[in-house]
Design a protein around this motif. Sequence first.
Motif: not given
Length: 293
Positions: A151-174, A242-247
């Motif tokens: 569970x600890x590994x799974x939680x770390x992985x989900x949290x890492x993916x979520x914060x990477x996603x937020x990084x990418x979305x804010x980079x695109x917005x900027x 900067x050219x296409x959606x993050x997803x």
Amino acid sequence: MLWIPFTLFAAFLQAWRNAFQKQLSQDLGATSVTLARFILAGPIAAIYLWLLYRWQPSQPLPHFSALFASYIVGAAICQIVATALMVRLFQLRNYAVGVGLAKSEAIWAAILGVGFFGTLLSPLGWLGVVIGSIAVGLLSGLRRITGVVSPKTLLLGVASGLTFALTSLWVREASLLLELAFPFSAAWVLLLVISLQTILLVSWLAWRDLPSLTGLIRRPKLTALVSITSCLGSIGWFSAMSLESVALVKTLGQIEVLFTLLISAYYFKAKLARHDHWGLALIVIAAICVMWA
């Protein structure tokens, strides 16, 4: 369609950066390994931006706003946290599982992008995101969660993916907020994000953990490899987003897991399982879906 070669370029270099980070994480803590990603990247990003203006000197300088600054700060902090979580994953599980868990970023980018950032995804785009997520699960061995992934590994992985996603979305917005020609907006965002990250991490380690900071100096070759591959990969990611959606960018970028498996097999001498073939096939299908979308 320029986002496609930029994404493939970024995915290839990121796979190698993760491999070098894994090696460095065997001797250093998560914060110092995270700093290795940025410590030489600032000068490289500055040279890249300077070369762009030498190439097109008529391009204007950007105008920064408070909203733009908030995107830069948010992206910088989230990427530091995401990278530190992924380095911790390397220390808990094998290399492929760590990367596979962190690649939940694509599905998070789709959900958050549509829900909060005004991203529009076609049914084909959603299909590619879902298939890509399943493929990453197969390739990273997550099909056997019970007794394999704690569970600890799974939680770390989900949290890492979520914060990477937020990084990418804010980079695109900027990048969109600057309203500069391609690839100047992405280059400015890259330089500012990396510079802020370097200042934050160097200050933190100098204050709280000076031995970890000097530890990077004692491993100059490996630190340089992490930093150079990270910066070049970021040029690819930032330009593509900067050219296409993050997803869509991150779903196509899951081809990185293929590169990761090859590195695991030939660089770390890890054995590949049978289900890897199914995962690779699904990665190809997901890539075709998002390119058509």
